[in-house]
Design an enzyme around this catalytic site. Structure first.
Site, PDB file in Angstrom:
ATOM      1  N   HIS A  82      -3.195   6.985  11.104  1.00 22.74           N
ATOM      2  CA  HIS A  82      -2.524   6.009  10.274  1.00 22.74           C
ATOM      3  C   HIS A  82      -1.235   5.674  10.851  1.00 22.74           C
ATOM      4  O   HIS A  82      -0.384   6.251  11.666  1.00 22.74           O
ATOM      5  CB  HIS A  82      -2.036   7.169   9.166  1.00 22.74           C
ATOM      6  CG  HIS A  82      -1.256   6.290   8.063  1.00 22.74           C
ATOM      7  ND1 HIS A  82      -1.683   5.413   7.025  1.00 22.74           N
ATOM      8  CD2 HIS A  82      -0.018   6.285   7.879  1.00 22.74           C
ATOM      9  CE1 HIS A  82      -0.766   4.866   6.324  1.00 22.74           C
ATOM     10  NE2 HIS A  82       0.218   5.431   6.645  1.00 22.74           N
ATOM     11  N   ASP A 161      -0.638   9.523  -6.466  1.00 28.40           N
ATOM     12  CA  ASP A 161       0.330   8.758  -5.465  1.00 28.40           C
ATOM     13  C   ASP A 161       0.356   7.415  -6.095  1.00 28.40           C
ATOM     14  O   ASP A 161       1.601   6.895  -6.170  1.00 28.40           O
ATOM     15  CB  ASP A 161      -0.344   9.043  -4.200  1.00 28.40           C
ATOM     16  CG  ASP A 161       0.683   8.079  -3.408  1.00 28.40           C
ATOM     17  OD1 ASP A 161       1.804   8.414  -3.197  1.00 28.40           O
ATOM     18  OD2 ASP A 161      -0.038   7.165  -2.881  1.00 28.40           O
ATOM     19  N   ARG A 168       8.340   4.830  -8.271  1.00 29.59           N
ATOM     20  CA  ARG A 168       9.431   4.902  -7.126  1.00 29.59           C
ATOM     21  C   ARG A 168       9.891   3.380  -6.880  1.00 29.59           C
ATOM     22  O   ARG A 168      11.078   3.352  -6.439  1.00 29.59           O
ATOM     23  CB  ARG A 168       8.760   5.881  -6.011  1.00 29.59           C
ATOM     24  CG  ARG A 168       8.543   7.147  -6.194  1.00 29.59           C
ATOM     25  CD  ARG A 168       7.733   7.867  -4.977  1.00 29.59           C
ATOM     26  NE  ARG A 168       8.310   7.562  -3.604  1.00 29.59           N
ATOM     27  CZ  ARG A 168       7.576   7.479  -2.651  1.00 29.59           C
ATOM     28  NH1 ARG A 168       6.296   7.613  -2.589  1.00 29.59           N
ATOM     29  NH2 ARG A 168       8.168   7.101  -1.642  1.00 29.59           N
ATOM     30  N   SER A 183       3.163  11.184   0.127  1.00 29.49           N
ATOM     31  CA  SER A 183       2.464  10.143  -0.325  1.00 29.49           C
ATOM     32  C   SER A 183       1.542   9.681   0.796  1.00 29.49           C
ATOM     33  O   SER A 183       0.084   9.543   0.411  1.00 29.49           O
ATOM     34  CB  SER A 183       3.522   8.781  -0.812  1.00 29.49           C
ATOM     35  OG  SER A 183       3.037   7.716  -0.639  1.00 29.49           O
ATOM     36  N   LYS A 187      -3.089  10.749   0.578  1.00 28.55           N
ATOM     37  CA  LYS A 187      -4.236   9.774   0.942  1.00 28.55           C
ATOM     38  C   LYS A 187      -4.890  10.231   2.193  1.00 28.55           C
ATOM     39  O   LYS A 187      -6.368   9.935   2.042  1.00 28.55           O
ATOM     40  CB  LYS A 187      -3.608   8.282   1.081  1.00 28.55           C
ATOM     41  CG  LYS A 187      -3.140   7.736  -0.332  1.00 28.55           C
ATOM     42  CD  LYS A 187      -2.400   6.435  -0.406  1.00 28.55           C
ATOM     43  CE  LYS A 187      -1.004   6.763   0.234  1.00 28.55           C
ATOM     44  NZ  LYS A 187      -0.009   5.831  -0.029  1.00 28.55           N
TER      45      LYS A 187
HETATM   46  N1  URA Z   1       3.804   4.529   2.666  1.00 22.32           N
HETATM   47  C1  URA Z   1       3.212   5.082   1.564  1.00 22.32           C
HETATM   48  O1  URA Z   1       1.867   5.236   1.602  1.00 22.32           O
HETATM   49  N2  URA Z   1       3.939   5.736   0.849  1.00 22.32           N
HETATM   50  C2  URA Z   1       5.315   5.718   0.795  1.00 22.32           C
HETATM   51  O2  URA Z   1       5.923   6.460  -0.075  1.00 22.32           O
HETATM   52  C3  URA Z   1       5.626   5.041   1.582  1.00 22.32           C
HETATM   53  C4  URA Z   1       5.082   4.180   2.576  1.00 22.32           C
END
Ligand code: URA
Length: 443
Positions: A82, A161, A168, A183, A187
């Site tokens: 990622h 999330d 947010r 966050s 995932k």
């Molecule tokens: N990317 C994400 O998946 N979450 C965040 O909070 C910021 C960037």
């Protein structure tokens, strides 16, 4: 338990228990706890922070809010990758077939991009016919057969999330390390791989603008991985200038193919080999990363990674002729507009954020989730930091479908370059590595 008491406890700087965090996150996902209480909760985290255990509980709670992908039918140790995102970042398109060609299975779920250019899915969709929606069985069978697949995220992956991020976004609580780290990792963990390789970008074109915050984000994510038993490592890499030279969806696919053909830019190639060497080690290889880097270099030189990309494209219904004829198969922009240097000198800086915004103005990125992107448009840089340029020589070429937008961007792109008379060296791309032992800075 009452949501208000938990918010007050955090507001007063106390650490929350796993049960308290779970109460808020599951209640919010189920619609029992309202947006305004979660907004207040996010703001208390913004000001009070969270300790390592709280961050791990928050992440696990978000993972448990939805489905977790079961990859147990895929043979071998699965490693995901990622990137925290940057301009011209087409690493996944090179890295996945490269690692798969070294017999490490890659079952990747990717997202669409918000911002400068599309995400990996948008880039792949510029290949005619490429299918990103595969059902679980097809996805798993493909990874067992071809060693790699890239698909879109299923909707029920860490839904907490998704809901919390949207909140947010409109409450000024995006820029917070515990919230960002949990966050991203929720995932990745829900996506089911055994180990996670992160590329944390730092610089003007990245989420993290300075080294201290990039390192803290990396350390936080590595610690979350340790808490949940998924080995996680993070490279810290420079994003003061774009990665590689192509920015824009189809253009980035073309540059990824060139890199797999051994004709790509050195920074992208080095980054993919370095990330790949760590992925191989996390998948069980006993050799040193230096040896694994060389092994991947050989795989690249033998054309095996390119062949792997062709197999993956074909398996997902895409037109694999793109490998040999990218200009014929990929969408092409109508206008090519050169951007010429107005003075002779050396490129001292090349503002990645500004260049990303130029690509976005041309139509390569989306400002809202619903916006449509133009897969053909973008920018090809001919000069990067440390390169010498003569007056009147092209710095970049814009690929546009709207001449007026092209002209606007032409002026703006010129300003993204800082050219000065003295020669200077470019900046190193790979700045450090964070693993369970700590941070290792590259000199
Ligand atoms: N990317 C994400 O998946 N979450 C965040 O909070 C910021 C960037």
């Amino acid at each position: 338990m009452r949501a208000v008491d938990i918010i007050v406890k955090k507001r007063n700087g106390k650490a929350l228990s796993k049960e308290e965090i779970n109460f808020l996150i599951q209640g919010y996902t189920q619609g029992i706890i309202p947006d305004y209480q979660l907004s207040a909760f996010a703001m208390t985290i913004y000001f009070q922070g969270m300790d390592e255990a709280e961050i791990a509980h928050l992440t696990s709670s978000m993972v448990q809010s939805g489905n977790q992908v079961d990859l147990s039918r895929i043979r071998g140790i699965k490693v995901d990758k990622h990137s925290t995102g940057g301009v011209g970042d087409k690493t996944t398109l090179v890295l996945i077939p490269l690692v798969a060609a070294a017999s490490v299975p890659v079952a990747k779920m990717s997202g669409r991009g918000l911002g400068h250019t599309g995400g990996t899915l948008d880039k792949l969709e510029s290949i005619p016919g490429f299918q990103i929606n595969l059902d679980d069985d097809t996805f798993i069978n493909q990874v067992n057969r071809v060693q790699c697949a890239v698909i879109g995220q299923t909707t029920n992956l860490a839904p907490a999330d998704k809901k919390l991020y949207a909140l947010r976004d409109v409450t000024g609580t995006v820029e917070n390390i515990p919230l960002i780290a949990s966050s991203i990792m929720s995932k990745k963990i829900a996506a089911g791989t055994d180990a996670i390789m992160l590329d944390v970008k730092v610089g003007s074109g990245a989420f993290m603008k300075d080294m201290a915050s990039a390192e803290e984000l990396a350390r936080t994510m590595v610690a979350i991985g340790a808490h949940v038993g998924r080995e996680t490592r993070a490279l810290l890499t420079n994003m003061d200038q774009p990665l590689g030279c192509h920015i824009g969806n189809a253009l980035e696919v073309k540059e990824a193919i060139q890199t797999l053909q051994g004709k790509g830019p050195e920074d992208l190639r080095d980054l993919c080999l370095t990330l790949g060497s760590h992925m191989l080690q996390m998948a069980g290889a006993k050799e040193d990363t230096r040896v694994l880097y060389d092994k991947l270099e050989k795989i690249l030189a033998e054309g095996k990674a390119l062949k792997k990309l062709a197999q993956m494209i074909e398996a997902q219904g895409g037109d694999a002729r793109v490998i040999d004829e990218p200009d014929r198969i990929l969408p092409q922009a109508q206008f090519m507009i050169p951007v010429m240097a107005e003075q002779e000198g050396c490129v001292h800086a090349l503002n990645a954020l500004e260049i990303g915004q130029c690509a976005m103005l041309l139509g390569a990125g989306r400002e809202t989730k619903e916006a449509k992107i133009d897969l053909a448009v973008g920018i090809v840089l001919h000069k990067k930091m440390g390169d010498w340029v003569k007056r009147g020589e092209p710095l970049a070429t814009l690929y546009a479908n709207d001449q007026q937008k092209g002209q606007l961007v032409q002026e703006r792109l010129l300003k993204a370059y800082h050219i000065a008379p003295e020669q200077t060296a470019g900046k190193p791309l790979i700045l450090g590595l964070v693993d369970q032992e700590g941070t290792h800075m590259m000199s």
